[in-house]
Design a protein around this motif. Structure first.
Motif, short mmCIF file in Angstrom:
data_model
loop_
_atom_site.label_atom_id
_atom_site.label_comp_id
_atom_site.label_asym_id
_atom_site.label_seq_id
_atom_site.Cartn_x
_atom_site.Cartn_y
_atom_site.Cartn_z
N SER A 197 -4.27 -3.76 9.95
CA SER A 197 -4.82 -2.88 10.44
C SER A 197 -6.37 -3.15 9.82
O SER A 197 -6.64 -3.17 8.66
N THR A 221 -8.09 -1.63 10.64
CA THR A 221 -9.42 -0.49 10.10
C THR A 221 -9.81 -0.64 8.93
O THR A 221 -10.64 0.38 8.58
N LYS A 222 -8.85 -1.47 7.87
CA LYS A 222 -9.39 -1.31 6.63
C LYS A 222 -10.38 -2.23 6.12
O LYS A 222 -11.41 -2.23 6.90
N ASP A 238 2.59 -8.24 6.45
CA ASP A 238 1.15 -7.28 6.73
C ASP A 238 0.51 -7.67 5.69
O ASP A 238 0.69 -7.37 4.52
N ASN A 283 0.59 -1.41 -0.46
CA ASN A 283 -0.09 0.01 -0.17
C ASN A 283 1.14 1.37 0.31
O ASN A 283 1.54 1.28 1.57
N1 PLP Z 1 -0.38 -1.26 7.86
C1 PLP Z 1 -1.61 -1.02 6.50
C2 PLP Z 1 -0.62 -1.76 5.14
C3 PLP Z 1 -1.59 0.11 6.08
O1 PLP Z 1 -2.73 0.14 5.47
C4 PLP Z 1 -2.26 0.72 7.20
C5 PLP Z 1 -2.78 2.52 6.97
O2 PLP Z 1 -3.66 2.51 6.44
C6 PLP Z 1 -1.27 0.31 8.34
C7 PLP Z 1 -0.44 -0.98 9.00
C8 PLP Z 1 -1.61 1.18 9.73
O3 PLP Z 1 -2.75 1.25 10.33
P1 PLP Z 1 -3.45 1.92 11.21
O4 PLP Z 1 -4.52 3.34 10.62
O5 PLP Z 1 -4.96 1.43 11.92
O6 PLP Z 1 -2.59 2.44 12.13
#
Ligand code: PLP
Length: 427
Positions: free
Chosen positions: A204, A206-207, A182, A157
């Protein structure tokens, strides 16, 4: 190990209502747990009991999410964290200490790059960033006596590169270090790195895991497949007595879940980067439909990528699911069910062209996020990367015209119509 297949696990793993109990995972919104005998509390402090004690160290709703995610990744245990950043941070701190060295791919999420390059460096942990296309031999040649981990993203990403996980696992095996992947952008529906030889997976949450842009969170999953005893000299924290836990030896006592027990006992205890029960509940609900959403996100992203590829106002498209893409062959191997929902493209007209397209989109939202059920766009050159010079942006792979799209689950005809009318504003 679950008896069910992936889609069933999305819906059923992590929580099962017993007779008369709530059908849906309850939110246990609570800080502490009552006991009637101090001896029972003593057992908790000796890690002799898996019951709950204090919610910084674990709680029922968060625990259910950890179990579900471990089942989906095929791991032995999971630890939920307050954010994806915390998941990568505590994974590395659980492996490394000041004076140690990490080898990581350079084409990773910018936040993780900064974490390794700036914050971990300040803590005495050095990182060498590498090209993900290096051969196994070239990677192994970079190992030093103090190298303790190899790190990469299954789907980078925002580079959208697909990692040859088996090559990285072979390199890690030769170096005698764990491979940490990751897996955020792929999600376990599309890729399960542990099956390809990775030792730990981070997310994450969150995604795609949450999938509805409601909750920030992270996760570490243990593969249970790294022999810490074999490399005992390198990883004393896993095999030697922990003075902060009455001389406990994690690997000896907890075997293939030792890494997660140590994460909980040391990292959550000392750093407090715990996930809140409400976020665990919302993310757990998100995972119920992960299999449905990821299939649709991937299908829509491929259709939009093909449409953009043939659009007169588009110069280029980067999507690993497109035949002819540099990462296509690896995507076929590692992401066989679809190449996820994120693509990037370059509109004609450079930076100004990118800005014009964003201004004219009606359905797609401009947000600093990927993984939402709603189609989301970002023009890094005029937003997230605007403080950098154009030369620095290019060095980071950000072309002035680049538009990143996280393709949602709306009807593909509506998504295509929206991009088409916005691109026509360039004519
Ligand atoms: N790893 C990846 C591949 C991400 O895209 C992100 C955030 O965009 C993170 C880790 C960090 O995650 P967070 O925003 O939940 O702290």
């Amino acid at each position: 190990m679950s008896e069910y297949q992936f889609n069933t696990n999305c819906i059923h793993s992590g929580y099962k209502a017993e007779s008369g109990q709530p059908q849906v995972l309850p939110i246990v919104q609570n800080t502490t747990y009552r006991y009637y005998d101090a001896a029972d509390v003593a057992k908790l402090f000796d890690l002799e009991s898996a019951d709950f004690m204090y919610s910084r160290l674990g709680s029922p709703t968060v625990n259910a999410l950890e179990e579900k995610m471990a089942a989906l990744e095929g791991g032995t245990a999971g630890i939920a964290t307050s954010a994806g950043q915390a998941a990568n941070l505590i994974t590395m701190l659980n492996i490394c200490q000041a004076g140690d060295h990490i080898i990581a791919c350079g084409n990773i999420y910018g936040g993780t790059f900064n974490l390794f390059n700036v914050t971990l460096r300040k803590m005495g942990i050095e990182t060498t960033f590498i090209d993900y296309n290096l051969s196994k031999e070239e990677i192994v040649a970079l190992a030093k006596p103090n190298t303790k981990a190899l790190f990469g993203e299954s789907l980078g990403n925002p580079a959208l590169t697909v990692l040859d996980i088996e090559k990285f696992a072979a390199a890690a095996g030769e170096m005698g270090v764990p491979l940490v992947i990751d897996n955020t952008l792929a999600s376990p529906y599309l890729c399960q790195p542990l099956k390809h030889g990775a030792n730990f997976v981070t997310h994450s949450m969150t995604k795609w895991a949450d999938g509805h842009a409601t909750s920030v969170g992270g996760m570490v999953i243990e593969g249970g497949n790294f022999d810490w005893n074999k490399y005992a000299d390198k990883y004393p924290g896993m095999v030697e007595p922990d003075e902060s836990y009455h001389g406990l030896r994690y690997y000896e006592k907890f075997g293939n879940q030792a890494f997660c027990v140590k994460l909980r006992a040391q990292m959550l205890r000392d750093l407090g980067c715990t996930m809140a029960p409400m976020n665990a509940f919302l993310t757990f609900q998100g995972l119920d439909t992960l299999h449905l959403r990821m299939a649709r996100h991937s299908e829509n992203a491929l259709a939009l990528a093909k449409f953009l590829q043939n659009h007169p106002m588009v110069d280029w498209v980067k999507y690993p699911g497109l035949s002819g893409d540099d990462d296509y062959e690896r995507a076929q191997k590692y992401l066989p069910k679809g190449a996820s929902g994120v693509l990037a493209f370059g509109a004609k007209g450079g930076k100004a062209g990118g800005e014009i397209v964003l201004k004219h989109l009606k359905l797609a939202s401009i947000v600093v996020h990927v993984g939402d059920i709603r189609t989301s766009v970002l023009h890094p050159a005029s937003t997230t990367h605007r403080q950098l010079s154009e030369a620095d942006q290019l060095a980071g792979g950000i072309k002035p015209e680049l538009i990143r799209v996280s393709v949602g689950c709306e009807d593909i005809e509506d998504i295509i119509t929206d991009f088409d009318q916005a691109l026509r504003a360039l004519q």
